[in-house]
Design an enzyme around this catalytic site. Structure first.
Site: not given
Ligand code: ARG
Length: 466
Positions: A29, A116, A161-162, A283, A289, A291, A296, A323, A328, A331
């Site tokens: 990660s 964790n 409205t509408h 454009s 134009k 835009n 958008e 966990y 993971q 994120k």
């Molecule tokens: N990279 C992991 C995450 O973002 C960290 C936690 C890892 N914990 C584990 N028990 N493997 O979740």
């Protein structure tokens, strides 16, 4: 940093050979959670201070740890740090480098802690900061709307409205509708912060720890109100991420509605507003134009933000406590939604601030489409005392006549109106103009310019306290 060891440095005792390239790729990660480096280092320094204060590690080791972590912080900020995929995530990248820098004392940092609770605290710290950034950006957008509303408290436009002309309103009143919407988003941010303001650090892997840790101390040092109360929940909870995405999705949806209005209003057919050159494009082939690209894109990026909410809900659904590595995947969704929302808010604040309002076009449109028909009906009720349903019917006949003659309601001769209802007098014309129509809507929260100005004043005071 050395990345050459075949087996993992952290659990190399049990695993003899290194992971396959595919395993490494799916497991790592670091490509995205390196964004958490500041929070990770801050969390580790607070943890080490608590370990020393409670006598779990020596003060000498703690000082080495803190010094090493600060060095790593500088290395990362200056770009000198080498991140390694083999070391999986930000936590192990930092810890491995710490061992290189300070030797055996580094091994004591992870006492009474697990990745964790470490990742849970890092991520909470990051999301909390982002919540505050969003709150500030919302205040900026609200402030711009308040200025536009004040400026255009009496600028008449058609209310829809509408998307069909309904009744005249003012552009200031329309702006204030967005003030209400974005201030609700702001209060959702504040509510969410209050709920997530707890530190999971010290929950360790899932069961808590036998070391005499002081969780209140780390919670306080990290700026949390208090520690979380259940170790299992502490490491498995991602509600704060879900709430961030929900708040972001609702806010993005509001921005998207506004973006759509800007797209409609800026067409030559409507011509209600003109975007500044900074927020529109030309454009390459059609010289006439201009835009509304930024609007958008705000409309379109809502899809991404909303998608991330559904994505994380789906990751978490069905996960047993506590966990699982699935988590993971929380994120990237949050990081991308945050970056996207920040940009959307900035673009919209710029667009609204720069927007050129075509007062004449709005007024003209407000007067077409028999927008004051309700005013005529209300006059019949008020002046002649006839029931609203009957007044509605009489008005319908007047509208049909005006339509047939291709004139506005107020251009119908009095005699023709009297042929429809003998009670009608010349006084009726006073309510048929769009200006008089909006002026008459004085109910609390109504579109009368004075009411709009009152709301602007009240909101300006409120905004200063948000
Ligand atoms: N990279 C992991 C995450 O973002 C960290 C936690 C890892 N914990 C584990 N028990 N493997 O979740």
């Amino acid at each position: 940093m050395s990345d050459s060891k075949a087996s993992n440095q952290m659990w190399g005792g049990r695993f003899a050979s290194g992971p396959s390239a595919v395993m490494e790729a799916i497991n790592a990660s670091i490509g995205f959670d390196r964004k958490l480096y500041r929070q990770d280092i801050r969390g580790s320094i607070s943890h080490s201070e608590m370990l020393a204060a409670t006598g779990i590690i020596s003060r000498a080791d703690q000082e080495k740890i803190a010094h090493g972590l600060n060095t790593i912080l500088q290395e990362i900020e200056s770009g000198a740090f080498t991140f390694s995929t083999r070391l999986e995530d930000i936590h192990m990248n930092v810890e491995a480098r710490l061992a290189e820098l300070i030797g055996p004392a580094a091994g004591r940092l992870h006492t009474a802690r697990s990745r964790n609770d470490q990742v849970a605290v890092d991520f909470r710290l990051w999301v909390k900061d982002e919540f505050f950034r969003v709150a500030e950006a919302l205040k900026g957008l609200i402030a711009v709307f308040l200025d536009r509303a004040e400026e255009h408290a009496a600028t008449v436009m058609p209310g829809f409205t509408h998307l069909q002309t309904a009744q005249p309103v003012t552009f200031g009143h329309h702006c204030m509708a967005y003030v209400e919407m974005f201030s609700r988003d702001h209060s959702r941010v504040r509510d969410a912060i209050a709920r997530m303001d707890e530190s999971p650090l010290g929950a360790a892997a899932l069961a808590g720890t036998g070391f005499p840790v002081d969780r209140h101390m780390t919670a306080k040092a990290l700026g949390f109100r208090e520690p979380t109360r259940n170790s299992l929940d502490s490491v498995s909870d991602r509600d704060f991420a879900l709430e961030f995405l929900s708040v972001a999705a609702i806010c993005a949806t509001h921005l998207s509605r506004l973006a759509e209005e800007i797209v409609i209003w800026s067409t030559p057919q409507f011509g209600f507003v003109r975007l500044s050159d900074s927020f529109s494009t030309g454009s390459s082939i059609m010289p006439q134009k201009k835009n509304p690209d930024a609007a958008e894109l705000v409309r379109a990026k809502t899809g991404r933000v909303n998608g991330h909410l559904v994505g994380l809900l789906t990751v978490l659904k069905g996960l047993p406590l506590t966990y699982s590595k699935d988590m993971q995947e929380d994120k990237e969704a949050v990081f991308d939604a945050a970056e996207t929302l920040d940009l959307m808010l900035a673009a919209m604040t710029g667009m609204i601030g720069d927007l050129h309002v075509n007062i004449e076009a709005m007024k003209k449109a407000a007067g077409s489409g028999f927008a004051t028909a309700t005013d005529l009906a209300d006059w019949l009720v008020r002046t002649l005392g006839i029931p609203f349903r009957e007044a509605h019917h009489v008005t319908g006949r007047a509208v049909a006549l005006a339509e047939q003659r291709k004139v506005a309601l107020e251009k119908l001769p009095l005699a023709d109106l009297q042929a429809i209802h003998p009670g009608i007098t010349a006084d009726i014309f006073s309510v048929l103009s769009v200006q008089n129509s909006v002026k008459s809507r004085t109910s609390y929260g109504g579109t009368a310019p004075n009411e709009v100005k009152k709301q602007v004043r009240a909101w300006k005071k409120r905004l200063a306290r948000l």
